[in-house]
Design a protein around this motif. Structure first.
Motif, PDB file in Angstrom:
ATOM      1  N   LYS A  14      46.371   3.092  27.060  1.00 33.28           N
ATOM      2  CA  LYS A  14      47.828   3.007  26.965  1.00 33.28           C
ATOM      3  C   LYS A  14      48.282   1.713  27.626  1.00 33.28           C
ATOM      4  N   ILE A  15      49.016   0.909  26.869  1.00 37.14           N
ATOM      5  CA  ILE A  15      49.544  -0.362  27.368  1.00 37.14           C
ATOM      6  C   ILE A  15      51.052  -0.352  27.244  1.00 37.14           C
ATOM      7  N   ILE A  16      51.749  -0.777  28.288  1.00 35.29           N
ATOM      8  CA  ILE A  16      53.197  -0.879  28.218  1.00 35.29           C
ATOM      9  C   ILE A  16      53.592  -2.348  28.188  1.00 35.29           C
ATOM     10  N   TRP A  66      53.235   0.673  24.077  1.00 31.57           N
ATOM     11  CA  TRP A  66      54.614   1.133  24.224  1.00 31.57           C
ATOM     12  C   TRP A  66      55.530  -0.063  24.466  1.00 31.57           C
ATOM     13  N   TYR A  81      57.336   6.034  31.480  1.00 30.20           N
ATOM     14  CA  TYR A  81      56.177   5.648  30.672  1.00 30.20           C
ATOM     15  C   TYR A  81      55.184   4.784  31.447  1.00 30.20           C
ATOM     16  N   TYR A  82      55.541   4.391  32.656  1.00 31.83           N
ATOM     17  CA  TYR A  82      54.657   3.561  33.459  1.00 31.83           C
ATOM     18  C   TYR A  82      53.471   4.363  34.008  1.00 31.83           C
ATOM     19  N   ALA A  85      49.959   4.431  32.362  1.00 32.84           N
ATOM     20  CA  ALA A  85      49.556   3.188  31.699  1.00 32.84           C
ATOM     21  C   ALA A  85      48.261   2.639  32.287  1.00 32.84           C
ATOM     22  N   VAL A  88      49.399  -3.384  31.589  1.00 32.38           N
ATOM     23  CA  VAL A  88      50.792  -3.827  31.530  1.00 32.38           C
ATOM     24  C   VAL A  88      50.844  -5.251  31.015  1.00 32.38           C
ATOM     25  N   CYS A 114      53.458   2.509  38.311  1.00 29.22           N
ATOM     26  CA  CYS A 114      52.139   2.476  37.673  1.00 29.22           C
ATOM     27  C   CYS A 114      51.052   2.883  38.665  1.00 29.22           C
TER      28      CYS A 114
END
Length: 209
Positions: A14-16, A66, A81-82, A85, A88, A114
């Motif tokens: 998962k990458i924000i 995201w 949503y952090y 993750a 980033v 995060c």
């Protein structure tokens, strides 16, 4: 890609994508996802996400990316949503001093919300507008170093400069980090990391691209 192929992966990360409104986050993501650049993009409302799979050292890596809204009124929503993750991507506009100065705010949010082991990459977008640059590469590199980011990369969604490189750099480092054979699957899952047999179902209604 059919459903069977889409479900066949070795890593899921998962990458924000964060940063001020107007720095080009959605354009960067659209360029990476589909290779398309659309000059006029509507502002992201809350969060959107898309999936993309890539091959890194023979491993199929699925990225769940995201795209978060930069407006202050969505800050409470996007902060949720952090937490899970793995990586980033923090973006600013090299022609906008305010978006560069506001990096402190985004870095504070990353530090606060995060996981401590999330990997970070700083990108300076719109490098095609070199004649309008107000932030030097040296200044941005210093910020990336102070932030303990993997790197600083200058991008242009318009010219497709370093877009793939930025995402692949982060993905490659995540694979290296999570390829430790001494870690058991349970340990990996506790870090927000998923193996191919840990299937995730994501509603198609939420996919932005």
């Amino acid at each position: 890609m059919n459903k069977e192929e889409n479900d066949n992966y070795d890593f899921l990360f998962k990458i924000i994508l964060i940063g001020d409104p107007g720095v080009g986050k959605t354009c960067v993501l659209q360029r990476f996802k589909s290779g398309i650049w659309i000059e006029s993009q509507s502002s992201t409302i809350g969060v959107d996400f898309c999936m993309k799979s890539c091959n890194i050292d023979g491993k199929i890596v699925k990225l769940q990316i995201w795209d978060t809204a930069g407006q202050e009124r969505f800050r409470t929503i996007t902060q949720t949503y952090y937490r899970s993750a793995n990586g980033v991507l923090c973006a600013f506009d090299i022609t906008s001093e305010s978006s560069f100065c506001n990096l402190n705010r985004w870095m504070e949010d990353v530090a606060r919300y995060c996981a401590g082991d999330a990997l970070k990459l700083l990108i300076g977008n719109k490098c095609d507008k070199v004649n309008h640059r107000v932030v030097t590469e040296e200044e941005a590199t210093n910020v990336a170093t102070n932030w303990e980011a993997l790197d600083y990369v200058e991008t242009s969604a318009k010219d497709n400069t370093n877009i793939d490189h930025a995402f692949m750099k982060l993905a490659s480092e995540l694979v290296k980090k999570h390829s430790n054979p001494n870690l058991q699957q349970g340990d990996l899952a506790s870090k927000g990391f998923s193996l191919a047999n840990d299937r995730k179902s994501i509603s198609s209604k939420s996919v932005c691209c």
